[in-house]
Scaffold this motif. Sequence first.
Motif, PDB file in Angstrom:
ATOM      1  N   UNK A  58       8.106  -0.744  -1.718  1.00 25.46           N
ATOM      2  CA  UNK A  58       8.677  -1.320  -2.935  1.00 25.46           C
ATOM      3  C   UNK A  58       7.804  -0.961  -4.131  1.00 25.46           C
ATOM      4  N   UNK A  59       8.384  -1.072  -5.300  1.00 23.25           N
ATOM      5  CA  UNK A  59       7.631  -0.794  -6.524  1.00 23.25           C
ATOM      6  C   UNK A  59       6.442  -1.740  -6.649  1.00 23.25           C
ATOM      7  N   UNK A  60       6.620  -3.002  -6.254  1.00 24.55           N
ATOM      8  CA  UNK A  60       5.548  -3.984  -6.366  1.00 24.55           C
ATOM      9  C   UNK A  60       4.363  -3.616  -5.479  1.00 24.55           C
ATOM     10  N   UNK A  61       4.631  -3.194  -4.252  1.00 22.00           N
ATOM     11  CA  UNK A  61       3.548  -2.806  -3.342  1.00 22.00           C
ATOM     12  C   UNK A  61       2.779  -1.609  -3.891  1.00 22.00           C
ATOM     13  N   UNK A  62       3.502  -0.654  -4.457  1.00 23.97           N
ATOM     14  CA  UNK A  62       2.856   0.533  -5.017  1.00 23.97           C
ATOM     15  C   UNK A  62       2.015   0.165  -6.234  1.00 23.97           C
ATOM     16  N   UNK A  63       2.537  -0.707  -7.073  1.00 19.70           N
ATOM     17  CA  UNK A  63       1.803  -1.123  -8.263  1.00 19.70           C
ATOM     18  C   UNK A  63       0.544  -1.899  -7.892  1.00 19.70           C
ATOM     19  N   UNK A  64       0.654  -2.760  -6.874  1.00 14.94           N
ATOM     20  CA  UNK A  64      -0.504  -3.522  -6.414  1.00 14.94           C
ATOM     21  C   UNK A  64      -1.588  -2.588  -5.896  1.00 14.94           C
ATOM     22  N   UNK A  65      -1.169  -1.596  -5.113  1.00 16.65           N
ATOM     23  CA  UNK A  65      -2.127  -0.628  -4.566  1.00 16.65           C
ATOM     24  C   UNK A  65      -2.804   0.166  -5.674  1.00 16.65           C
ATOM     25  N   UNK A  66      -2.022   0.633  -6.637  1.00 18.23           N
ATOM     26  CA  UNK A  66      -2.607   1.401  -7.733  1.00 18.23           C
ATOM     27  C   UNK A  66      -3.597   0.556  -8.527  1.00 18.23           C
ATOM     28  N   UNK A  67      -3.252  -0.697  -8.776  1.00 17.58           N
ATOM     29  CA  UNK A  67      -4.143  -1.573  -9.532  1.00 17.58           C
ATOM     30  C   UNK A  67      -5.456  -1.791  -8.781  1.00 17.58           C
ATOM     31  N   UNK A  68      -5.359  -1.994  -7.467  1.00 17.27           N
ATOM     32  CA  UNK A  68      -6.563  -2.213  -6.658  1.00 17.27           C
ATOM     33  C   UNK A  68      -7.437  -0.970  -6.635  1.00 17.27           C
ATOM     34  N   UNK A  69      -6.825   0.185  -6.422  1.00 17.62           N
ATOM     35  CA  UNK A  69      -7.619   1.414  -6.323  1.00 17.62           C
ATOM     36  C   UNK A  69      -8.200   1.820  -7.675  1.00 17.62           C
ATOM     37  N   UNK A  70      -7.498   1.523  -8.739  1.00 11.23           N
ATOM     38  CA  UNK A  70      -8.034   1.802 -10.071  1.00 11.23           C
ATOM     39  C   UNK A  70      -9.284   0.965 -10.309  1.00 11.23           C
ATOM     40  N   UNK A  71      -9.246  -0.302  -9.889  1.00 12.79           N
ATOM     41  CA  UNK A  71     -10.411  -1.178 -10.047  1.00 12.79           C
ATOM     42  C   UNK A  71     -11.599  -0.661  -9.241  1.00 12.79           C
ATOM     43  N   UNK A  72     -11.346  -0.234  -8.015  1.00 10.42           N
ATOM     44  CA  UNK A  72     -12.428   0.277  -7.168  1.00 10.42           C
ATOM     45  C   UNK A  72     -13.005   1.577  -7.731  1.00 10.42           C
ATOM     46  N   UNK A  73     -12.150   2.421  -8.252  1.00 17.75           N
ATOM     47  CA  UNK A  73     -12.614   3.684  -8.832  1.00 17.75           C
ATOM     48  C   UNK A  73     -13.537   3.407 -10.019  1.00 17.75           C
ATOM     49  N   UNK A  74     -13.168   2.449 -10.839  1.00 19.75           N
ATOM     50  CA  UNK A  74     -13.990   2.123 -12.004  1.00 19.75           C
ATOM     51  C   UNK A  74     -15.345   1.549 -11.606  1.00 19.75           C
ATOM     52  N   UNK A  75     -15.443   1.006 -10.398  1.00 21.06           N
ATOM     53  CA  UNK A  75     -16.717   0.473  -9.921  1.00 21.06           C
ATOM     54  C   UNK A  75     -17.600   1.554  -9.316  1.00 21.06           C
ATOM     55  N   UNK A  76     -17.094   2.783  -9.248  1.00 20.60           N
ATOM     56  CA  UNK A  76     -17.924   3.886  -8.776  1.00 20.60           C
ATOM     57  C   UNK A  76     -17.612   4.389  -7.381  1.00 20.60           C
ATOM     58  N   UNK A  77     -16.580   3.846  -6.739  1.00 17.46           N
ATOM     59  CA  UNK A  77     -16.231   4.301  -5.397  1.00 17.46           C
ATOM     60  C   UNK A  77     -15.444   5.607  -5.464  1.00 17.46           C
ATOM     61  N   UNK A  78     -15.631   6.439  -4.428  1.00 17.28           N
ATOM     62  CA  UNK A  78     -14.932   7.718  -4.334  1.00 17.28           C
ATOM     63  C   UNK A  78     -14.408   7.915  -2.919  1.00 17.28           C
ATOM     64  N   UNK A  79     -13.318   8.647  -2.823  1.00 16.27           N
ATOM     65  CA  UNK A  79     -12.747   9.011  -1.519  1.00 16.27           C
ATOM     66  C   UNK A  79     -12.501   7.775  -0.660  1.00 16.27           C
ATOM     67  N   UNK A  80     -11.772   6.818  -1.207  1.00 18.45           N
ATOM     68  CA  UNK A  80     -11.521   5.553  -0.530  1.00 18.45           C
ATOM     69  C   UNK A  80     -10.014   5.289  -0.470  1.00 18.45           C
ATOM     70  N   UNK A  81      -9.649   4.243   0.260  1.00 19.20           N
ATOM     71  CA  UNK A  81      -8.266   3.796   0.330  1.00 19.20           C
ATOM     72  C   UNK A  81      -8.236   2.266   0.307  1.00 19.20           C
ATOM     73  N   UNK A  82      -7.220   1.707  -0.353  1.00 16.23           N
ATOM     74  CA  UNK A  82      -6.959   0.270  -0.294  1.00 16.23           C
ATOM     75  C   UNK A  82      -5.628   0.117   0.436  1.00 16.23           C
TER      76      UNK A  82
END
Length: 248
Positions: free
Chosen positions: A179-203
Amino acid sequence: MTLQDFFAQNPKLALAFSGGTDSAYLLYAAAQSGADVTAYYVKTPFQPQFELDDAQRLVRQLGAKMRILPLDILQDAQITANPRNRCYFCKKKIFSAILQAAEADGYTVIADGTNASDDANDRPGMRALRELSVRSPLRECGLTKADVRARSREAGLFTWDKPAYACLATRIACEELITAQKLQTTEQAETALFRMGFRDFRARMAGDRAIIQIPSAQFALLFAQREAILKELKPLYHAVLLDLEGRT
């Protein structure tokens, strides 16, 4: 065959462009050869915004041509049902859109960034590429992922060490509805992790829980930022879990 040979034989082509390491180098090589090439970026809810940002940045760096093709892929029930061969239906949809646009622009050869390291037996999407007669110059010329990264670094492309990135839909378990909501939630989570300095990860999403997969070398960073991670992700998920095996 070398890439130079390929472009000499195919001096006018459309490129399926994701902004990743492989298609970025292929666009560079085509431009360097003097080929008439246009990059086609298909924008769907499966791609996070940073992928489009990277694609546009590289196109500006190279002075290349690019078209953005919006596609509401969530209207296709075969894709949103998320079967194990979802990539086949998705690739078929995306490349059909590229083919239609490219043919209207006068291109008859369509290429993508599949390289010689990609296992055709492990990628259902490759079946769609074969059916649509999409060419894969890197693969045809025997260039591996390592080759592409080395050549990209020599060329000064910022994508040379960009981690491989599978689409957001891969974070949702097979057979679970996309669903669009699941995709948006995932993107928001991974964007937050990327900004914290993580690389090559998955949420990854498991029901209403997040399962964070990061390389074990980044565990210390994760524990150091545990509170910040929970602050960002707890509003999105019921629970935030860590895969202790680490991402390899």
